[in-house]
Design an enzyme around this catalytic site. Structure first.
Site, short mmCIF file in Angstrom:
data_model
loop_
_atom_site.label_atom_id
_atom_site.label_comp_id
_atom_site.label_asym_id
_atom_site.label_seq_id
_atom_site.Cartn_x
_atom_site.Cartn_y
_atom_site.Cartn_z
N GLY A 90 0.86 -1.18 0.00
CA GLY A 90 0.00 0.00 0.00
C GLY A 90 0.89 1.22 0.00
O GLY A 90 2.11 1.10 0.04
N LYS A 113 4.41 12.42 -1.99
CA LYS A 113 5.29 11.26 -1.78
C LYS A 113 6.39 11.68 -0.82
O LYS A 113 7.09 12.67 -1.07
CB LYS A 113 5.87 10.83 -3.13
CG LYS A 113 6.63 9.53 -3.09
CD LYS A 113 6.95 9.05 -4.50
CE LYS A 113 7.91 7.88 -4.47
NZ LYS A 113 8.36 7.53 -5.83
N ARG A 183 -2.92 0.40 -9.69
CA ARG A 183 -1.85 -0.48 -10.16
C ARG A 183 -2.39 -1.86 -10.51
O ARG A 183 -3.47 -2.22 -10.05
CB ARG A 183 -0.81 -0.61 -9.03
CG ARG A 183 -0.29 0.73 -8.56
CD ARG A 183 -0.11 0.79 -7.03
NE ARG A 183 0.07 2.17 -6.57
CZ ARG A 183 1.23 2.79 -6.55
NH1 ARG A 183 2.33 2.15 -6.90
NH2 ARG A 183 1.32 4.04 -6.16
N ASP A 252 3.20 -3.67 -8.57
CA ASP A 252 2.67 -2.46 -7.91
C ASP A 252 3.19 -1.19 -8.58
O ASP A 252 2.73 -0.10 -8.27
CB ASP A 252 3.02 -2.44 -6.42
CG ASP A 252 4.52 -2.46 -6.17
OD1 ASP A 252 5.24 -3.18 -6.89
OD2 ASP A 252 4.99 -1.74 -5.27
P1 AMP Z 1 8.80 0.78 -4.21
O1 AMP Z 1 9.91 -0.22 -4.32
O2 AMP Z 1 9.27 2.18 -4.26
O3 AMP Z 1 7.72 0.50 -5.20
O4 AMP Z 1 8.16 0.58 -2.77
C1 AMP Z 1 7.62 -0.63 -2.38
C2 AMP Z 1 6.69 -0.45 -1.19
O5 AMP Z 1 7.41 -0.01 -0.05
C3 AMP Z 1 5.60 0.58 -1.45
O6 AMP Z 1 4.38 0.05 -0.99
C4 AMP Z 1 6.03 1.77 -0.63
O7 AMP Z 1 4.94 2.51 -0.18
C5 AMP Z 1 6.81 1.15 0.50
N1 AMP Z 1 7.85 2.07 0.99
C6 AMP Z 1 8.94 2.46 0.32
N2 AMP Z 1 9.67 3.33 1.05
C7 AMP Z 1 9.03 3.49 2.22
C8 AMP Z 1 9.28 4.27 3.40
N3 AMP Z 1 10.34 5.06 3.53
N4 AMP Z 1 8.39 4.18 4.41
C9 AMP Z 1 7.31 3.38 4.31
N5 AMP Z 1 7.02 2.64 3.23
C10 AMP Z 1 7.86 2.68 2.20
MG MG Z 2 6.21 1.60 -5.92
#
Ligand code: AMP
Ligand code: MG
Length: 494
Positions: A90, A113, A183, A252
């Site tokens: 999420g 973001k 997504r 995602d």
């Molecule tokens: P991504 O690899 O950027 O697609 O991120 C994968 C998942 O990790 C997504 O659901 C993001 O919301 C979560 N996520 C990435 N960075 C953070 C963060 N610093 N704090 C909390 N959730 C994160």
């Molecule tokens: Mg992502």
């Protein structure tokens, strides 16, 4: 004169059932500062630029206050990440402030973001370091100008707070705009729970928002699947044409709207190499340049699977129809790719001979380690006598291995009905001189993070806004990296 005022929100996703999201306000930050507001995009969206750049606008962009009409939510989704199933993800560091409708009636999400923790943050802090915020701003805006469907950057702000990763870093928040943030993984989330009602509600929402023609098709949900397949095939062909490597094509990170999203460890290739991988976390090369079309199809197969129960009540019939649609990806992609690559060479007559010419060129470029962008740019320049533009000749020479190929190319061009001048015009359009090269991005991030100097960032954004207009004075923005400048790895920076 009227007072500056914030966007007019109309939040259709927040009107969907409660299990689609969590209501979540952004977490305030200590002392926000505006880095850049995207005036052109604001105008396109009908957002008051004066408001965007005002103190009130800044507080909203930082997540410190909510604009009237905003109904912030964090959406839930699942995903296949690097091939492995993750049933619950999420928005972990993002909130959707709301949706705005532009003058043409097109709906857009405004999302922060880096805006703090949400129920989906798991162990994360919900924050974003400044570097990835600047990277996403630069690359997503460059992609938009290059004509690639993409999420956009409306603004970037500093937070005045420190984010801890492998070291202490300044924090930032990006305001991301895209026609939705739904997504493949959003569908997967509900499908994996056998929540067919939710899959149907989501599909209806997506049809209404992105694929209105599907509503009147004989099988609307199959038409929806075919629509997403067509847009993703086009999108990935566009990436390939530009030498763009997404880097983290998890389900995602694939929007059903067909826009590029999630500019984490992405990169544009300098030298042509089909095996190119930059992402530090992609050790197996799953998301290498040449794998992108295949992975795209794999991801779409998961969308198809999620839609099965609503495509046809008879499961084997649903599977058959969905499989046909998925198989159709290959032909669609190949056609889109062939057309784009031929257009780069000034060829309108796309046939086997033209396709073989493209392959021959790419093979020679691989052997020579030729710079992808400059090779094509130089070919565009050679397509007709120089008609007064600045040439990249002083920074780039075609490798010798292309000599026999050039002969072949010229012969094939004789079949074309266009004039050399027309061809050149069209080639210059799809062969940019400027792309967001990794070493340039690193340079602007370093200046911002180490010295608080955002001038290089602004200059890069502005230079990339006119990618086709080469000028010798800007040669440094077009040149490949020197060996010591080469960036071998990119990081998602979460
Ligand atoms: P991504 O690899 O950027 O697609 O991120 C994968 C998942 O990790 C997504 O659901 C993001 O919301 C979560 N996520 C990435 N960075 C953070 C963060 N610093 N704090 C909390 N959730 C994160
Ligand atoms: Mg992502």
């Amino acid at each position: 004169m009227s007072q500056p005022h914030g966007p007019e929100f109309d939040n259709s996703y927040a009107r969907l059932p409660d299990r689609f999201y969590a209501r979540q306000a952004p977490e305030p930050v200590r002392s926000p500062g505006l880095i850049r507001a995207n005036q052109a995009l604001a105008q396109q969206l009908g957002i008051d630029v004066a408001w965007l750049e005002s103190e009130e606008g800044l507080q909203v962009l930082a997540g410190n206050t909510l604009a009237p009409g905003s109904d912030p939510i964090a959406t839930v989704y699942a995903a296949h990440q690097f091939g492995g199933w993750n049933p619950q993800l999420g928005d972990g560091r993002a909130v959707l402030l709301g949706e705005v409708v532009d003058r043409r009636g097109q709906r857009y999400d405004l999302q922060l973001k880096g805006s703090g923790r949400t129920p989906y943050s798991r162990g994360g802090d919900g924050r974003a370091p400044l570097g990835p915020v600047l990277r996403e701003y630069v690359v997503s805006e460059a992609m938009a100008v290059l004509g690639v469907p993409t999420s956009r950057a409306l603004a970037a702000v500093t937070t005045g707070e420190t984010v801890y990763r492998d070291r202490a870093l300044p924090g930032g928040v990006l305001t991301r705009v895209s026609s939705s943030h739904i997504r493949i993984g959003t569908f997967q989330f509900f499908a994996a729970r056998d929540d067919h009602d939710a899959v149907r509600v989501l599909a209806d929402h997506v049809i209404q928002r992105h694929y209105p023609d599907a509503a009147t098709a004989e099988r609307p949900y199959l038409a929806l699947l075919e629509g997403v397949i067509a847009r993703q095939a086009e999108l990935i062909a566009h990436w390939q044409q530009l030498g763009f490597i997404h880097g983290v094509m998890n389900t995602d990170n694939m929007l059903v709207s067909g826009e590029t999203v999630d500019y984490g460890p992405c990169a544009f290739m300098d030298r042509y190499d089909p095996k190119a991988v930059f992402s530090s976390i992609d050790s197996a090369g799953r998301y290498a340049y040449a794998n992108q079309p295949g992975i795209g199809q794999w991801n779409l197969a998961w969308l198809a699977r999620a839609l099965l129960p609503i495509i046809d009540p008879d499961e084997s019939r649903a599977v058959e129809l969905a499989q046909q649609a998925i198989d159709g990806f290959v032909a669609r992609y190949k056609e889109a790719y062939a057309q784009r690559m031929c257009a780069k060479l000034g060829i309108a007559r796309v046939d086997d001979e033209a396709a073989s010419l493209v392959d021959d060129l790419l093979e020679r470029m691989t052997t020579a380690g030729a710079d992808y962008t400059l090779t094509f740019r130089r070919l565009a320049e050679l397509a007709a006598p120089n008609s007064g533009f600045h040439s990249v000749e002083h920074i780039f020479t075609l490798p010798d291995v292309l000599e026999p190929w050039l002969e072949r190319w010229r012969e094939l061009l004789e079949r074309e009905t266009s004039s050399a001048a027309q061809r050149q015009q069209q080639m210059l359009l799809c062969n940019p001189a400027f792309i967001p090269r990794n070493h340039l991005i690193e340079e602007v991030i370093q200046a911002a993070v180490e010295r608080g100097d955002f001038d290089p960032f602004h200059r890069l954004v502005e230079r990339l806004a006119r990618p086709g207009e080469y000028a010798e004075a800007d040669a440094r923005y077009a040149m490949p990296p020197r060996p010591e400048e080469m960036v071998l790895q990119t990081f998602c920076g979460t």
